[in-house]
Design an enzyme around this catalytic site. Sequence first.
Site, mmCIF file in Angstrom:
data_model
loop_
_atom_site.group_PDB
_atom_site.id
_atom_site.type_symbol
_atom_site.label_atom_id
_atom_site.label_comp_id
_atom_site.label_asym_id
_atom_site.label_seq_id
_atom_site.Cartn_x
_atom_site.Cartn_y
_atom_site.Cartn_z
ATOM 1 N N HIS A 1 -5.695 -5.582 0.565
ATOM 2 C CA HIS A 1 -5.713 -4.287 -0.124
ATOM 3 C C HIS A 1 -4.328 -3.933 -0.672
ATOM 4 C CE1 HIS A 1 -6.620 0.047 -0.658
ATOM 5 N NE2 HIS A 1 -5.441 0.253 -0.092
ATOM 6 N N HIS B 1 -6.537 -1.045 -8.063
ATOM 7 C CA HIS B 1 -7.001 -1.876 -6.942
ATOM 8 C C HIS B 1 -8.527 -1.947 -6.930
ATOM 9 C CE1 HIS B 1 -9.012 -1.893 -3.020
ATOM 10 N NE2 HIS B 1 -8.174 -2.854 -2.704
ATOM 11 N N ASP C 1 0.843 -1.197 0.000
ATOM 12 C CA ASP C 1 0.000 0.000 0.000
ATOM 13 C C ASP C 1 0.881 1.250 0.000
ATOM 14 O OD1 ASP C 1 -2.459 1.281 -0.027
ATOM 15 O OD2 ASP C 1 -2.730 1.198 2.143
ATOM 16 N N HIS D 1 -4.320 2.951 -6.906
ATOM 17 C CA HIS D 1 -5.512 2.661 -6.105
ATOM 18 C C HIS D 1 -6.752 2.461 -6.980
ATOM 19 C CE1 HIS D 1 -3.206 3.462 -2.478
ATOM 20 N NE2 HIS D 1 -4.217 2.943 -1.809
#
Length: 365
Positions: A271, A257, A171, A254
């Site tokens: 995540h 994702h 992340d 992101h």
Amino acid sequence: MTKKLISPAKYIQGPGELKKLGEHVSAMGKKALILISQGGYKRIGKIVEDSFKETSCEILFDYFNGECSKNEINRLVQLANDNNCDMVIGIGGGKIFDTAKAVAHYVKSPVVICPTIASTDAPCSALSVIYSDEGVFEEYFFLPKNPDVVLVDTQVIADSPVRLTVAGIGDALATYFEARACVQSQATTCAGGTATNAAYALAKLCFETLMEEGVKAKVALEAKALTPAVEKIIEANTLLSGIGFESCGLAGAHAIHNGFTVLEECHSMYHGEKVAFGTIVQLVLENVPAEELEEIIEFCIEVGLPVTLKQLGIEEVTKEKIMAVAKAACDPSDTLHNMPFEVTPESTYAAIMAADAYGRYYLGE
């Protein structure tokens, strides 16, 4: 253009800090709703209870249902109101934090965040990521303020599964590259303005810390050793990445994702694991120099982050599946449009397929 930097009011990090939770926060309210998982309560519930024994603040535990969804938030708002709770404490991982932050917003109370894992940069942010009850991304819920206290007990995190901290590295890996893209495009960040030099410097420091300390920290964690490298990685995953993403902005990684959440076979991945692959996809979209792409892919391989679609759980790769991911990532409301050039579902599909091919190449497959 207005520049903005936002951060939690107070950040506390160190071994054994959870034992002092009551001491740190009891002056903020008379009764705290503590959101925690059943497993988390078994592991550390007594530590939390004992920390409040010498205070005048009452506590009420409730088990998290598993998704930061509108239904779960509404359930907990009702519970807090029915029990006159004037403080919300989230203990655990990212979805618990996001739920606690949203609940505190609706009941107009302070919120305290206590990560027991360092798997995301969610703890410090004024943001809740809302999912459906089934775990599909729905929207970003921007909150008017950051948490009042973020308390990180590094011994608790060192005792957690190593994969979770590695996911946090994934992340955090996106932070600098997304910040760089947003600075180039002068995108409006999650903080509501353009990036400050201070936030960009923290995003860069986050990346430099990962490169310098990431492998050392992973190896130390596998030995259950809380070393200076582990402390630095926990800070990078939590504080540096938290301020960096929020006050510099999100971009390709992101959004990619979020695209992968439409595939059920990816739901078992964390995540940060999906964000790490999204970072590689973003770098392919940017057509960065081969040396930069190679550095990131080889770093991911060394710390154990996914670099192929198969590693993300997609056993059977089809154009239909990957185009669905690409289309979801290109949703007009998502952050792929913060890239400093136009991105389409077609170019995103090509970048995902190329990223997968590069991953297989560097793995020697």
